[in-house]
Design a protein around this motif. Sequence first.
Motif, PDB file in Angstrom:
ATOM      1  N   GLY B 236      -1.387   4.093   1.812  1.00 41.79           N
ATOM      2  CA  GLY B 236      -1.824   3.295   0.668  1.00 41.79           C
ATOM      3  C   GLY B 236      -1.859   1.817   1.045  1.00 41.79           C
ATOM      4  O   GLY B 236      -1.171   1.386   1.974  1.00 41.79           O
ATOM      5  N   GLU B 237      -2.680   1.060   0.272  1.00 41.13           N
ATOM      6  CA  GLU B 237      -2.854  -0.362   0.579  1.00 41.13           C
ATOM      7  C   GLU B 237      -1.540  -1.143   0.518  1.00 41.13           C
ATOM      8  O   GLU B 237      -1.269  -1.992   1.374  1.00 41.13           O
ATOM      9  CB  GLU B 237      -3.815  -0.974  -0.440  1.00 41.13           C
ATOM     10  N   ALA B 238      -0.720  -0.860  -0.500  1.00 45.35           N
ATOM     11  CA  ALA B 238       0.532  -1.610  -0.683  1.00 45.35           C
ATOM     12  C   ALA B 238       1.443  -1.363   0.522  1.00 45.35           C
ATOM     13  O   ALA B 238       2.053  -2.288   1.066  1.00 45.35           O
ATOM     14  CB  ALA B 238       1.220  -1.181  -1.972  1.00 45.35           C
ATOM     15  N   ASN B 239       1.490  -0.122   0.960  1.00 43.75           N
ATOM     16  CA  ASN B 239       2.276   0.262   2.123  1.00 43.75           C
ATOM     17  C   ASN B 239       1.775  -0.457   3.387  1.00 43.75           C
ATOM     18  O   ASN B 239       2.552  -0.985   4.185  1.00 43.75           O
ATOM     19  CB  ASN B 239       2.174   1.789   2.290  1.00 43.75           C
ATOM     20  N   GLN B 240       0.464  -0.550   3.503  1.00 48.87           N
ATOM     21  CA  GLN B 240      -0.106  -1.239   4.674  1.00 48.87           C
ATOM     22  C   GLN B 240       0.299  -2.714   4.688  1.00 48.87           C
ATOM     23  O   GLN B 240       0.599  -3.280   5.728  1.00 48.87           O
ATOM     24  CB  GLN B 240      -1.633  -1.096   4.695  1.00 48.87           C
ATOM     25  N   ARG B 241       0.303  -3.323   3.507  1.00 46.64           N
ATOM     26  CA  ARG B 241       0.714  -4.739   3.421  1.00 46.64           C
ATOM     27  C   ARG B 241       2.160  -4.924   3.871  1.00 46.64           C
ATOM     28  O   ARG B 241       2.486  -5.854   4.598  1.00 46.64           O
ATOM     29  CB  ARG B 241       0.537  -5.262   1.986  1.00 46.64           C
ATOM     30  N   GLU B 242       3.017  -3.998   3.442  1.00 45.66           N
ATOM     31  CA  GLU B 242       4.428  -4.051   3.857  1.00 45.66           C
ATOM     32  C   GLU B 242       4.546  -3.953   5.379  1.00 45.66           C
ATOM     33  O   GLU B 242       5.365  -4.633   6.003  1.00 45.66           O
ATOM     34  CB  GLU B 242       5.215  -2.870   3.290  1.00 45.66           C
ATOM     35  N   ILE B 243       3.729  -3.079   5.961  1.00 42.98           N
ATOM     36  CA  ILE B 243       3.773  -2.877   7.416  1.00 42.98           C
ATOM     37  C   ILE B 243       3.360  -4.161   8.129  1.00 42.98           C
ATOM     38  O   ILE B 243       3.979  -4.586   9.112  1.00 42.98           O
ATOM     39  CB  ILE B 243       2.868  -1.685   7.815  1.00 42.98           C
TER      40      ILE B 243
END
Lengths: 481, 481
Positions: B236-243
């Motif tokens: 998910g996009e939010a997860n990608q941002r965290e990464i």
Amino acid sequence: MDSITIDTINPKVLKCEYAVRGEIVTIAQKLQQDLKDNPGSHPFDEILYCNIGNPQSLAQQPITFFREVLALCDHPSILDKSETQGLFSVDAIERAFQILDQIPGRATGAYSHSQGIKGLRDAIASGIEARDGFPADPNDLFLTDGASPAVHMMMQLLIRSENDGILCPIPQYPLYSASIALHGGTLVPYYLDEQTGWGLEISELEHQLNTAKSNGIDVRALVVINPGNPTGQVLGEANQREIVEFCKKEGLVLLADEVYQENVYVPDKKFHSFKKITRSMGYGEKDISLVSFQSVSKGFYGECGKRGGYMEITGFSPEVREQIYKLASVNLCSNISGQILASLVMSPPKVGDESYESFSAEKEAVLSSLARRAQALQDALNSLEGVTCNRAEGAMYLFPRINLPDKAIKAAEEAKTAPDAFYAKLLLNATGIVVVPGSGFRQVPGTWHFRCTILPQEEKIPAIVSRLTEFHKKFMDEFRG
Amino acid sequence: MDSITIDTINPKVLKCEYAVRGEIVTIAQKLQQDLKDNPGSHPFDEILYCNIGNPQSLAQQPITFFREVLALCDHPSILDKSETQGLFSVDAIERAFQILDQIPGRATGAYSHSQGIKGLRDAIASGIEARDGFPADPNDLFLTDGASPAVHMMMQLLIRSENDGILCPIPQYPLYSASIALHGGTLVPYYLDEQTGWGLEISELEHQLNTAKSNGIDVRALVVINPGNPTGQVLGEANQREIVEFCKKEGLVLLADEVYQENVYVPDKKFHSFKKITRSMGYGEKDISLVSFQSVSKGFYGECGKRGGYMEITGFSPEVREQIYKLASVNLCSNISGQILASLVMSPPKVGDESYESFSAEKEAVLSSLARRAQALQDALNSLEGVTCNRAEGAMYLFPRINLPDKAIKAAEEAKTAPDAFYAKLLLNATGIVVVPGSGFRQVPGTWHFRCTILPQEEKIPAIVSRLTEFHKKFMDEFRG
């Protein structure tokens, strides 16, 4: 946080050098852009790339039969259309059908066996047998994306640490020094004798092997490039037998770079594969470990962009072969077009095939023209003050020696560059001719050379000769001291 | 003299493992030969290779437009023949002309620029811009023979010794563990959470990073595979941002394996490149080092045999980029057909082009069929006793967990094999279905899985489901204890 900097990358990468595409080429590309943006801005109107064995970049045309087969294998659905008969030769269509039948599911878009498609390896093995007169086993063949990945694979297998050494000719093709550096091994040099036409002396091999041993180096393999790159010599049979005996006696893997096997230009020399030599001496699997590298990039076809090639490995235990297979499998397989082309190169049209005559004419035209170009460039180089140049018996290069005046050497020192690189840069800026300084291939310390391909179009050779001659005269006038 | 033995080769080669083409596949190849030599000798009449993402080996047809262009570029002399009009689409002919115009000297048989032909990189950069809505620079692209050599190149650059670590998902695609082993580094595992559909938790990244640091490991990069291989999840996009934040904070290179970017099968998920995510967060060249890998082997085209791909590198200093260029130049260039195909994949036919409708129909047919096959296999797996299987949101694989009975685990121990390899071998021998044991990808200790592709032809899926179901029932009956 710290990120990746030049000081924190793998130092083996920093150590690796590859002059064939080094600084001189970067300057040449800038000059080329310059000429495009501002025509007339330099005393030449084109850049002549004599730095790399890349025939088709210098207008050599591909062999028609090979390209017909490749196109048909890329788009097999046209194979049974009537228009195809008008566009392609009968035997190219037949060959494409044959090749597709050898590919599981006729799937040219699938990963193949990691060693390459079995049917194509069969064809290559037959070609090797026809060449050598000794059996070849398709299971000994590993098809690769050009010869370079095969060389890397063997270096990766053999090199454990900087205490492992690989005997390499000097001058050498810089793939070897680069690959040894990347894998963290030690290049053990043996010098070819320029006086005797780049002769390979066993006494020199023994001397260098013993020196390396006394320095604690475990020498694992001997690289021989035949025909030579950058040196162009073709080894004699007797010499090859001595080399085989040496490797057998010393337990060295013989890494035979034979990618120029079809590039021999002089009537008194003939190419013999090391596989043929070992077998004709009665040596088999148990006597010597031998790897022969072949490529579709060289020969009369010069299909560099297709990245096809293979290595034939003999004399390795089943356990070691399994490890080589594993290395190949990590990258899945080499590209199928390159695999097909490797099979074509080793089993070209035969007498009676529709394409045979045109194929033979194309082949002969390339090879005879290369021979004439080699001769013309060599004569021109030998006529220059302070320049001596062995003949190009084979391969695609001349490697003239330039006796640079002290004043030129001093000027190079001031410019913080190697004297031969200094010469090559001035040559490029004055003429647009791109050569590779000898220092990129290593050379006897204190001698200076450059490598120049014999590949420019034949009609351009006179202009190259006159530009080179004019430059050299001016250079010597300036620096003769 | 000693020669090369299994005890004297590079131990890093011995350490490297690549299960996708490992023991199970070797057994399968023997069974296949058996079936050919003695039809009826096994309780199945064909081997179903579900071990590898190799669509065309399972009868998926290549995309017509792509193959037309490749054939024309292989044999350009037919381009202006009248018969060609009848055999090829108008826009394929146009595209071939365009591509040839972009190749210096129209020489498809020449070595190209070591990063790939500039005009093709321009087309790929435009494709990336169209995908992401952010600029892409052709000078950031390195075209490679599939994605694997690009991954090796980055590992070679980053790994100096066993004290250098690379964070990798577990389960992972074994190219990563193999490449890290070959380059002598340390794989730092982070576990994906099977319970939450193979979720990637930042707390797990932090935990593993800190554990590695406390063990003296210098962690240099984070590998993320999205969509996941072998796990099939789409981030998910939010997860990608965290990464991205995590990599930025910790100074890690983000190695984004995005080769399945066109393989997303569920309406609630969408692929976003990490390049797009970082740029949409306002981060540029100076904030994060990012490498994105793409391949022509996956997507709806599945052109594995062509060995095309690229990496887009951003956020590296000019000095480091120069070193990456040098590594590329040692191997001269990737194969030109693969380069052309990479450009086609990233700039396919557009609305209004003659091929657009047939191209779109071919694309849609493959992707919708893959979605149906994934669903059918996943449902079948979830209906088996003791088996749970997350959905394949993307990529080409299912990675079911099998809760093996103690008796089966004991039997595997006695057979000196991992329990999931034990299961996979019995499955193969009973049904001809080839899967890869989870142990080849690594997994949470004590859990057992296998990877099965969703690629067999759709009409074969019901038979696969019934053979698998029947086998599993018998297996459980035998080992339930």
